[in-house]
Design an enzyme around this catalytic site. Structure first.
Site: not given
Ligand code: 2OP
Length: 219
Positions: A7, A9, A37, A113-114
Site C-alpha cells: 500500500d 499512503y 485524511r 494504491s488508491n
Molecule cells: C492507498 O495508498 C489510500 O492509503 C491508501 O491506497
C-alpha cells in the site's frame, strides 16, 4: 521468489507530514491533517459504494475543501494548490528505504494504491524510489477503490502470480481486511499499534515496520 506489494499512503509514505503545509494557516495543523485524511478515505469508500467514480486526486481536493470549510480556513486557488501539493512531496517512513533493499531479495516489488498514477509517480520520484517497483497498480485502472475485491484482483494479474502467492503489506486496518477477503496473503505493518478490526479476517503477519517484515521473511 515471492512478490511483495505495498500500500502507498501510510505504509510507505507518511501522510501525517501534510501538516507541514498547513503550519501558519490553521491553529491545529495535525488535527486538520487527520480530518483531511479521514474525509479522503470516507469519500473514496462512498464513491465506490455509490458507483460514482472520481479519482483519488479529485477526492483529496474535495476532502481538503470540506475540512477547510469545517475548520473555517479560507483557501484561495493558489493556496489550495500549494497545500494539495504536499501529497506529491510526502516523505518515506525511516524504515522504508533500507527495507525495500532487503525485501527485493525475496522477489519483485509492486505498489497497489488508491492513489492516481500521477500522484504515485510524483511521490515515488520525489523520494527517488521509482525504480524499486516492477509494477505500480492504481485504482485508476479499475475505477473503484480498495477495499473492493476488483482492485486487489489486479495485483496477481499484473504480477502473473496466483493471488495466494502475492504478499501485500499495508498499515491500514481496512486494507488488511480487504486484501485478505480478496484472497491475498497479508502483512499488517501496524505502525501505530492499533487493534485489528474484528471482522473475522486476520493477517498472515503482523509487524511494527517493514524492517521487521524483512526479518520475518529472512531476507
Ligand atoms: C492507498 O495508498 C489510500 O492509503 C491508501 O491506497
Amino acid at each position: 521468489m515471492q512478490a511483495i506489494a505495498f500500500d502507498s499512503y501510510g505504509t510507505l509514505f507518511d501522510v501525517a507530514a501534510v501538516y507541514a503545509a498547513l503550519e501558519g494557516r490553521v491553529a491545529d495543523p495535525q488535527g486538520f491533517a487527520t480530518q483531511w485524511r479521514q474525509k479522503q478515505l470516507e469519500y473514496s469508500t462512498m464513491v465506490s459504494l455509490m458507483d460514482r467514480w472520481q479519482d483519488f486526486w479529485a477526492l483529496t481536493g474535495l476532502a481538503l475543501d470540506y475540512t477547510a470549510a469545517a475548520q473555517r480556513l479560507a483557501l484561495d486557488a493558489g493556496a489550495r494548490e500549494e497545500v494539495l501539493g504536499a501529497w506529491h512531496r510526502l516523505p518515506l517512513y525511516a524504515d522504508v528505504a533500507p527495507a525495500l533493499v532487503r525485501l527485493s531479495a525475496a522477489g519483485p516489488l509492486a505498489i497497489l494504491s488508491n492513489g492516481t498514477v500521477a500522484m504515485l509517480e510524483a511521490v515515488l520520484r520525489h523520494n527517488g524510489i521509482q525504480d524499486r517497483f516492477a509494477q505500480v497498480c492504481s485504482a485508476d485502472e479499475v475505477r473503484v477503490f480498495k477495499p473492493s475485491p476488483r482492485i486487489y484482483a489486479r495485483l496477481p494479474q499484473r504480477l502473473g502470480q496466483p493471488a495466494g502467492e502475492v504478499l501485500f503489506a499495508t498499515s491500514n486496518g481496512w486494507d488488511v481486511i480487504g486484501a485478505k477477503a480478496a484472497g491475498l496473503r497479508v502483512a499488517w505493518v501496524n505502525r501505530k499499534g492499533m487493534p485489528l478490526d474484528p471482522l473475522g479476517l486476520e493477517p498472515d503477519y503482523e509487524v511494527p515496520d517493514l524492517l521487521a517484515l524483512a526479518d520475518r521473511l529472512g531476507v
